[in-house]
Design an enzyme around this catalytic site. Structure first.
Site, short mmCIF file in Angstrom:
data_model
loop_
_atom_site.label_atom_id
_atom_site.label_comp_id
_atom_site.label_asym_id
_atom_site.label_seq_id
_atom_site.Cartn_x
_atom_site.Cartn_y
_atom_site.Cartn_z
N HIS A 64 -15.43 -25.41 -1.61
CA HIS A 64 -14.42 -26.09 -0.80
C HIS A 64 -15.08 -26.66 0.46
O HIS A 64 -15.20 -25.97 1.48
CB HIS A 64 -13.32 -25.11 -0.41
CG HIS A 64 -12.62 -24.47 -1.57
ND1 HIS A 64 -13.21 -23.48 -2.34
CD2 HIS A 64 -11.38 -24.69 -2.09
CE1 HIS A 64 -12.35 -23.11 -3.28
NE2 HIS A 64 -11.25 -23.82 -3.15
N HIS A 99 -11.24 -19.57 1.28
CA HIS A 99 -11.90 -20.60 0.46
C HIS A 99 -12.96 -21.35 1.27
O HIS A 99 -13.85 -21.97 0.69
CB HIS A 99 -10.87 -21.58 -0.09
CG HIS A 99 -10.02 -22.23 0.95
ND1 HIS A 99 -8.88 -21.66 1.45
CD2 HIS A 99 -10.15 -23.42 1.61
CE1 HIS A 99 -8.33 -22.45 2.36
NE2 HIS A 99 -9.09 -23.52 2.49
N PRO A 139 -6.89 -14.68 -1.20
CA PRO A 139 -5.43 -14.76 -1.35
C PRO A 139 -4.82 -15.06 0.01
O PRO A 139 -4.90 -14.25 0.94
CB PRO A 139 -5.05 -13.36 -1.84
CG PRO A 139 -6.30 -12.80 -2.45
CD PRO A 139 -7.42 -13.37 -1.63
N ASN A 197 -4.80 -29.38 9.56
CA ASN A 197 -5.36 -30.64 9.03
C ASN A 197 -4.36 -31.43 8.18
O ASN A 197 -4.69 -32.49 7.68
CB ASN A 197 -6.66 -30.38 8.25
CG ASN A 197 -6.43 -29.50 7.03
OD1 ASN A 197 -5.38 -29.52 6.40
ND2 ASN A 197 -7.45 -28.72 6.67
N ARG A 222 9.09 14.34 -2.27
CA ARG A 222 9.04 13.50 -1.06
C ARG A 222 9.20 14.35 0.20
O ARG A 222 8.56 14.11 1.22
CB ARG A 222 10.11 12.40 -1.10
CG ARG A 222 11.53 12.92 -1.13
CD ARG A 222 12.57 11.84 -0.90
NE ARG A 222 13.92 12.33 -1.12
CZ ARG A 222 15.00 11.81 -0.58
NH1 ARG A 222 14.89 10.77 0.24
NH2 ARG A 222 16.19 12.30 -0.84
N GLU A 227 7.30 -5.09 3.45
CA GLU A 227 6.38 -4.33 2.60
C GLU A 227 5.02 -5.00 2.43
O GLU A 227 3.98 -4.34 2.48
CB GLU A 227 7.01 -4.09 1.21
CG GLU A 227 8.19 -3.16 1.20
CD GLU A 227 9.51 -3.89 1.39
OE1 GLU A 227 10.57 -3.26 1.23
OE2 GLU A 227 9.48 -5.12 1.68
N ASP A 285 21.90 4.12 -7.27
CA ASP A 285 21.47 2.80 -6.79
C ASP A 285 21.18 1.83 -7.93
O ASP A 285 21.08 0.62 -7.70
CB ASP A 285 20.23 2.94 -5.89
CG ASP A 285 20.60 3.37 -4.48
OD1 ASP A 285 21.75 3.16 -4.08
OD2 ASP A 285 19.73 3.91 -3.78
N HIS A 325 16.78 -0.39 -8.20
CA HIS A 325 16.05 0.59 -7.40
C HIS A 325 15.38 1.67 -8.25
O HIS A 325 14.82 2.62 -7.71
CB HIS A 325 16.99 1.25 -6.38
CG HIS A 325 17.31 0.37 -5.22
ND1 HIS A 325 17.88 -0.88 -5.36
CD2 HIS A 325 17.14 0.55 -3.88
CE1 HIS A 325 18.05 -1.42 -4.16
NE2 HIS A 325 17.61 -0.58 -3.25
#
Length: 673
Positions: free
Chosen positions: A29, A69, A118, A188, A357, A411, A469, A473
């Site tokens: 690139h 890139h 990414p 750009n 949990r 998230e 839920d 979920h």
């Protein structure tokens, strides 16, 4: 030579190197490097505190090329300023085994702070790095002693700012007032498909102002003086992060491709490279670095040595006045776990019942008492994920020493920010959400695995047992999709004590770990009756066995271990001897010696039944040709969790029935009786 002439020589030298490397590779690139060469040059030679001889110096400024890139721009600057990146490495750009891969890779090329490519990930990583600096400064700096004091610079493009992860991270950075974060935006106005006006017409400056950022503009991206002035102004900002919009032209200097989308991701062509060099006044030689330019660039070595020496002298004074804090800081920067970090991990009494949990929250708090830079939080789910560190305060713009990070419903950026914190070093990040929302942060999890970062994910509400839920979920395919990420260790504990051991493994594993935890209460197994939970360290272990060879092996994870144990008793009443194996982590188990694996799964026993309330994908090799899998091939339904599990085939009766099916007609008679 005037300063202006030297700047021009050096900037165009960088541009020529970038064109040559892309052309030789016939891949890459060139457009963004040609346009952003002046801004990157200013950062590396006039602004940043860095030492090419010591890329890992703890108090260096961080530079993140979010627009990954444009990697050849970074590699060219690393070479010219004296990092261990040779001219030959530039000639081997994008080739097998080279130090200069197509996108920057952390741990592969000296001076590369994070793996990018990414889009948006690097921007969010930079937010995490800036947060780490603020936390460590607030924790260890004392009156008269400043041992943590550096900035994070990030270079991003239009594509980065289009990504949702970037918006999430920018919003949080503005909310937190990360004033030592400075982003240079390559405006750009070109994307791969053409002008950004096709899709991206918002006022970026106003958007960032709304986020709470300080926004500056440089209207001529070829003016290093204006760029330097803007960065100096950004450095004076004390309450807001800064976005510097730098107006550039993609493929600047190219007579036929400047401002064209065609220059984004393809070599300019040999003739266009020649014409561009002539236009810029560069020698018509490949990979040419004029002596005067190299001498100027290499001043970074002496400046870096000087800056690091000043820091080292400050550190020695700190050591003399605060020896205990010095030892603590050094160990953390070295990545060493504190002595006794696991000394408070609880052992849960048998006979009780607790959701994994909830057990995780107790273990986390126990470790946090001995590990002062363990910090993290959830995506607005801390009470559900049990990720709050008691008494540790919130990380906020007024209290950067707080250890509870309120990520908000973000998230994706939460995962990428945690990566940035881990990359910074000196602290240990964790983050949490419901397992079903792991999809929202999957790209960041993948990047953590690629970089082998010690990030712990607390994923709760781990199955259709979530209940009311409903299917939105209730995770089904998520365990399988996480397990196929190379380098990610997934652990799904069966009870509180397996959870404690899972946390222990997470803290010592060289890479990211996902803890998969239940919403519902689970019995705490009697470890005098069943094998000890330390078997989690082997990934799978025999929980309970029979005298002699078993007729079949029941293999389960998490909450399904308990009905498997009950089914074993029922099968014994029918004359079948079953071994029960708890397999909380297929990844850890796969790393065990072959002899241990065979000792657990007994190749001589071909009848195996795997039980897991999730997609059966990936269990085929464990079940074997004569085995079966009780899993889920559809979505769940809204109803009480226990009823959902019953209707979806995870009762003791279901397990017994499926086990008997493994024995064919012989078992049919037993079923009838």
């Amino acid at each position: 030579m005037t300063v202006q002439d030297m700047d021009t020589l050096c900037i165009n030298t960088i541009r020529a190197l970038c064109m040559d490397a892309v052309q030789k590779a016939d891949s890459g690139h060139p457009g963004a490097p040609l346009g952003m060469a002046p801004a990157a040059y200013v950062l590396f030679t006039k602004v940043m505190k860095h030492n090419p001889r010591r890329p890992d110096w703890p108090d260096r400024d961080r530079f993140v090329l979010s627009a990954g890139h444009a990697s050849i721009l970074l590699y060219s600057l690393l070479h010219c300023t004296g990092y261990d990146v040779s001219l030959n490495d530039l000639k081997e750009f994008r080739q097998w085994g080279s130090k200069t891969p197509g996108h920057p890779e952390y741990g592969h090329t000296p001076g590369v702070e994070t793996t990018t490519g990414p889009l948006g990930q690097g921007f969010a990583n930079a937010v995490g790095m800036a947060m780490a600096e603020r936390f460590l400064a607030a924790t260890f700096n004392l009156p008269g002693h400043t041992v943590v004091d550096h900035r994070t610079y990030v270079l991003c493009g239009d594509g980065d700012l289009m990504e949702g992860v970037c918006a999430e991270a920018a919003s949080l950075a503005g909310h937190l007032g990360l004033s030592k974060l400075i982003c240079l935006y390559d405006d750009n106005k070109i994307s791969i498909e053409g002008p950004t006006s096709l899709t991206f017409t918002e006022d970026v400056a106003k958007r960032f102002e709304a986020y709470g950022w300080n926004v500056l503009c440089v209207e001529d991206g070829n003016d290093p003086g204006a760029i330097g002035k803007a960065v100096n102004e950004a450095q004076k900002e004390t309450v807001r992060p800064t976005l510097i919009r730098v107006a550039t032209q993609i493929a600047f200097g190219s007579p036929n491709k400047q401002g064209s989308a065609s220059a984004h991701g393809a070599p300019l062509g040999a003739e266009e490279v020649r014409l561009t060099k002539a236009n810029l006044g560069c020698p018509d030689r490949d990979f040419c670095v004029p002596d005067a330019a190299l001498e100027h660039f290499r001043q970074s070595l002496a400046e870096g040595d000087k800056a690091q020496r000043r820091w080292h002298e400050a550190l020695l004074r700190y050591q003399e006045d605060h020896p205990d804090l010095f030892r603590e800081l050094k160990a953390l920067l070295d990545g060493t776990l504190p002595a006794g970090w696991d000394s408070r991990i609880p052992e849960f009494p048998a006979g009780g019942s607790i959701a994994t949990r909830a057990a995780s929250g107790k273990v986390l708090n126990a470790i946090a008492q001995e590990f002062p830079t363990l910090l993290g939080g959830s995506a607005d789910l801390a009470p559900s994920n049990n990720t709050l560190i008691s008494g540790a305060g919130d990380f906020s713009r007024s209290t950067f020493s707080g250890r509870n990070i309120r990520f908000g419903v973000r998230e994706h950026s939460m995962g990428a920010i945690a990566n940035g914190m881990a990359l910074h070093k000196g602290l240990r990040p964790f983050c949490g959400t419901f397992l079903v929302f792991a999809d929202y942060m999957r790209p960041a999890i993948r990047m953590a695995a690629l970089m082998k970062l010690p990030v712990t994910y607390v994923f709760t509400h781990d199955s259709v047992a979530v209940g009311e839920d409903g299917p939105t979920h209730q995770p089904v395919e998520h365990l399988a999709s996480l397990r196929v990420i190379p380098g990610l260790t997934v652990i799904r504990p069966a009870d509180a004590n397996e959870t404690a051991e899972a946390w222990r493994q997470a803290m010592i594993t060289k890479g990211p770990v996902a803890l998969i935890l239940s919403r519902q209460n689970l019995p705490v197994l009697d470890r005098e009756r069943f094998a000890g939970a330390s078997g989690v360290a082997r990934g799978a272990y025999v929980l309970t066995d029979v005298d002699g060879d078993p007729d079949l092996i029941l293999i389960a994870t998490g909450s399904e271990v308990h009905p498997a144990l009950a089914a074993r008793m029922r099968l014994m009443e029918k004359g079948l001897a079953a071994r029960v194996v708890s397999m909380p982590s297929r990844e850890i188990f796969s790393r065990q010696p072959e002899a241990y694996q065979k000792n657990v799964l007994l190749p001589s026993v071909s009848r195996r039944l795997v039980i897991e309330a999730a997609s059966p994908f990936g269990w085929e090799s464990i079940a074997g040709n004569n085995g079966k899998i009780i899993g889920i091939n559809g979505f769940g339904i809204s109803a009480p969790g226990s009823l959902v599990m019953e209707r979806m085939g995870f009762t003791v009766d279901d397990i017994v029935s499926e086990a008997l099916e493994l024995f064919g007609p012989v078992a049919a008679a037993r079923k009838a009786s």
